[in-house]
Design a protein around this motif. Structure first.
Motif, PDB file in Angstrom:
ATOM      1  N   ASN A  20      35.931  47.401  49.310  1.00 33.06           N
ATOM      2  CA  ASN A  20      35.994  48.231  48.113  1.00 33.06           C
ATOM      3  C   ASN A  20      35.204  47.613  46.966  1.00 33.06           C
ATOM      4  OD1 ASN A  20      37.704  50.054  49.401  1.00 33.06           O
ATOM      5  ND2 ASN A  20      39.561  49.011  48.698  1.00 33.06           N
ATOM      6  N   SER A  21      34.716  48.451  46.075  1.00 34.26           N
ATOM      7  CA  SER A  21      34.064  47.984  44.856  1.00 34.26           C
ATOM      8  C   SER A  21      35.135  47.608  43.836  1.00 34.26           C
ATOM      9  CB  SER A  21      33.154  49.072  44.285  1.00 34.26           C
ATOM     10  OG  SER A  21      32.101  49.353  45.170  1.00 34.26           O
ATOM     11  N   MET A  22      35.034  46.407  43.305  1.00 36.65           N
ATOM     12  CA  MET A  22      36.018  45.886  42.355  1.00 36.65           C
ATOM     13  C   MET A  22      35.291  45.397  41.117  1.00 36.65           C
ATOM     14  SD  MET A  22      38.691  46.170  44.410  1.00 36.65           S
ATOM     15  CE  MET A  22      40.023  45.139  43.801  1.00 36.65           C
TER      16      MET A  22
ATOM     17  N   THR B  32      31.087  39.914  47.288  1.00 34.67           N
ATOM     18  CA  THR B  32      29.664  39.821  46.961  1.00 34.67           C
ATOM     19  C   THR B  32      29.394  40.485  45.617  1.00 34.67           C
ATOM     20  OG1 THR B  32      29.091  39.887  49.306  1.00 34.67           O
ATOM     21  CG2 THR B  32      27.324  40.366  47.734  1.00 34.67           C
ATOM     22  N   PHE B  33      28.822  39.720  44.696  1.00 29.83           N
ATOM     23  CA  PHE B  33      28.465  40.244  43.373  1.00 29.83           C
ATOM     24  C   PHE B  33      27.478  41.396  43.512  1.00 29.83           C
ATOM     25  CE2 PHE B  33      25.169  40.208  40.086  1.00 29.83           C
ATOM     26  CZ  PHE B  33      25.927  40.493  38.955  1.00 29.83           C
TER      27      PHE B  33
ATOM     28  N   SER C 115      41.228  30.841  30.758  1.00 32.47           N
ATOM     29  CA  SER C 115      41.459  31.722  31.895  1.00 32.47           C
ATOM     30  C   SER C 115      40.120  31.970  32.567  1.00 32.47           C
ATOM     31  CB  SER C 115      42.087  33.047  31.448  1.00 32.47           C
ATOM     32  OG  SER C 115      41.232  33.739  30.564  1.00 32.47           O
ATOM     33  N   VAL C 116      40.028  31.629  33.851  1.00 32.86           N
ATOM     34  CA  VAL C 116      38.749  31.670  34.545  1.00 32.86           C
ATOM     35  C   VAL C 116      38.951  32.184  35.970  1.00 32.86           C
ATOM     36  CG1 VAL C 116      38.967  29.220  35.165  1.00 32.86           C
ATOM     37  CG2 VAL C 116      36.725  30.293  35.248  1.00 32.86           C
ATOM     38  N   ALA C 117      37.982  32.950  36.431  1.00 32.52           N
ATOM     39  CA  ALA C 117      37.968  33.409  37.811  1.00 32.52           C
ATOM     40  C   ALA C 117      36.605  33.079  38.406  1.00 32.52           C
ATOM     41  CB  ALA C 117      38.210  34.917  37.882  1.00 32.52           C
ATOM     42  N   PHE C 118      36.588  32.904  39.729  1.00 26.08           N
ATOM     43  CA  PHE C 118      35.294  32.750  40.391  1.00 26.08           C
ATOM     44  C   PHE C 118      35.232  33.657  41.611  1.00 26.08           C
ATOM     45  CE2 PHE C 118      37.894  29.340  42.233  1.00 26.08           C
ATOM     46  CZ  PHE C 118      37.633  29.408  43.600  1.00 26.08           C
ATOM     47  N   ILE C 119      34.031  34.175  41.838  1.00 27.62           N
ATOM     48  CA  ILE C 119      33.772  35.067  42.967  1.00 27.62           C
ATOM     49  C   ILE C 119      32.845  34.343  43.931  1.00 27.62           C
ATOM     50  CG2 ILE C 119      32.842  37.298  43.693  1.00 27.62           C
ATOM     51  CD1 ILE C 119      33.224  38.239  40.779  1.00 27.62           C
ATOM     52  N   ASP C 120      33.256  34.272  45.185  1.00 27.17           N
ATOM     53  CA  ASP C 120      32.434  33.594  46.184  1.00 27.17           C
ATOM     54  C   ASP C 120      32.395  34.416  47.463  1.00 27.17           C
ATOM     55  OD1 ASP C 120      30.992  31.013  46.884  1.00 27.17           O
ATOM     56  OD2 ASP C 120      32.404  31.179  48.558  1.00 27.17           O
TER      57      ASP C 120
ATOM     58  N   TYR D 217      31.894  43.551  41.959  1.00 31.72           N
ATOM     59  CA  TYR D 217      31.646  42.931  43.253  1.00 31.72           C
ATOM     60  C   TYR D 217      32.269  43.780  44.356  1.00 31.72           C
ATOM     61  CZ  TYR D 217      36.521  41.258  43.314  1.00 31.72           C
ATOM     62  OH  TYR D 217      37.892  41.199  43.325  1.00 31.72           O
ATOM     63  N   ARG D 218      31.806  43.534  45.582  1.00 34.59           N
ATOM     64  CA  ARG D 218      32.354  44.224  46.745  1.00 34.59           C
ATOM     65  C   ARG D 218      33.315  43.280  47.458  1.00 34.59           C
ATOM     66  NH1 ARG D 218      28.034  45.210  48.832  1.00 34.59           N
ATOM     67  NH2 ARG D 218      27.944  43.650  50.489  1.00 34.59           N
TER      68      ARG D 218
END
Length: 393
Positions: free
Chosen positions: A134-136, A112-113, A27-32, A127-128
């Motif tokens: 919102n901050s998540m 954004t991290f 299980s993987v997520a990516f933030i871009d 991240y925002r």
């Protein structure tokens, strides 16, 4: 949900890591951040195309010649035998890689991290969110930092991650003309000239109907926009329409450590894996993403924190010698125009041409011709000690 791995950044390195982990059942997520296009000449060798299954429609040009241009404007045309160098446009290539990771099963978040937090529930990547502001946060077992040369993940988590040296690269994407006296849509031009860059080089790379024209330098006083304008003027491209302008840091050397000994491992530019001398980064970024995914998978399976060190070990096992040779070449020849003149002169040698491009295309040093290596070494020494004129080969 809690992820096995969260990847911060989804350029070629992060997208590759996310895809590899998703395909292996994690299980993987990516933030871009999305919407950002990195300045890049866009050259990729055949080995990348084969190893990472890049479809032909992503190749916007196929280059069969490299032209090396000296400070005195002498040039050497080096034919690329037994293949071609592919050119990609990062505007389309990066989204393709992100889409492929998502199709493999990775979850995509746009934002954004900001920071990493830890508590009794685990590691949390904050991240925002781009849409809401919102901050998540995402909860995970491991983090892969693939967020570029000035990586915030590296700065916060990995020793030495806040002091990596880098050059500033800048380029302009233009509408390319048909072939002219100075521009060839099947040729990459590399310009070694202190007036363009005192410590790196300039480039003119074809992108099909477009072209990338740019340069890089560690010297902060260099006017990168003016240097690029001079490049365009010298190639008769000043009047071509400018499509976009981009700038970004490019790291100069791999970090001594790529993990924090706990739950973070770095990949790509964040780990400093851009080739010295050439500044080539796409292939090494994708390899960096792959070895980071391998290290993360090993840690998840065994529980051993030491397995995070596999990322750097696997990468250096295959590429350390190439980086060492390229670094020595940059230190020897990029320090003055007289040295640059000698370097271009050395490129006249057929053995230099063949060995250089065999190594580039296959991503390893060629050891099959010891006499050629000996001859190149002697010529190299003769130039560095000024025993021969730079006008001789």
């Amino acid at each position: 949900m809690q992820y096995d791995v969260v990847v911060v950044g989804a350029g070629p390195s992060g997208a590759t890591a996310a895809e590899d982990l998703a395909r292996s059942g994690h299980s993987v997520a990516f933030i871009d951040r999305d919407g950002r296009i990195k300045p890049c000449g866009g050259a990729i060798p055949p080995r990348l195309i084969a190893d990472f299954f890049i479809p032909d429609e992503q190749i916007v040009a196929k280059v069969n010649t490299a032209r090396m241009i000296s400070p005195s404007q002498r040039h050497v045309d080096i034919p690329i035998e037994n293949g071609f160098v592919g050119m990609v446009d990062r505007e389309h290539f990066d989204p393709f890689l992100r889409d492929r990771a998502e199709q493999a099963g990775a979850h995509r978040y746009t934002g954004t991290f900001t920071k990493i937090e830890r508590d009794e529930d685990g590691t949390h990547v904050c991240y925002r969110d781009k849409l809401s502001g919102n901050s998540m946060r995402l909860t995970t077992k491991l983090v892969i930092g693939a967020d570029g040369a000035r990586s915030n993940v590296a700065r916060q988590c990995v020793p030495g991650g806040d002091s990596i040296p880098y050059v500033i690269a800048y380029h302009e994407i233009i509408e390319a003309p048909e072939q002219t006296e100075f521009y060839n849509p099947k040729r990459c031009d590399v310009i070694y000239d202190g007036k363009i860059s005192p410590d790196f080089y300039g480039w003119i790379f074809p992108h099909g109907g477009q072209a990338s024209i740019g340069m890089g330098s560690l010297v902060k006083s260099v006017d990168v926009k003016q240097a690029t304008a001079d490049l365009r003027a010298g190639a008769g491209l000043s009047d071509c329409k400018t499509i976009r302008r981009e700038g970004a840091p490019i790291p100069l050397q791999p970090l001594e450590r790529w993990d924090n000994g706990r739950d973070v491992v770095l990949a790509g530019d964040a780990a400093g894996v851009v080739a010295p001398s050439s500044g080539e980064g796409i292939y090494y970024a994708m390899v960096g993403g792959r070895v980071a995914a391998t290290a993360a998978a090993a840690k998840l399976k065994t529980g051993r924190v030491k397995d995070l060190q596999l990322a750097r070990k696997l990468f250096m096992r295959e590429h350390k010698q190439v980086f060492r040779v390229l670094g020595a070449m940059q230190n020897a020849y990029y320090r003055s125009d007289e040295r640059r003149e000698r370097f271009v002169s050395l490129c006249h040698d057929v053995d230099v041409q063949k060995l250089t491009f065999e190594a580039y295309m296959n991503k390893k040093l060629v050891k099959a011709r010891p006499m050629a290596h000996l001859k190149i070494g002697i010529k190299n020494l003769a130039h560095l000690t000024r025993l021969v004129s730079p006008l001789r080969t």
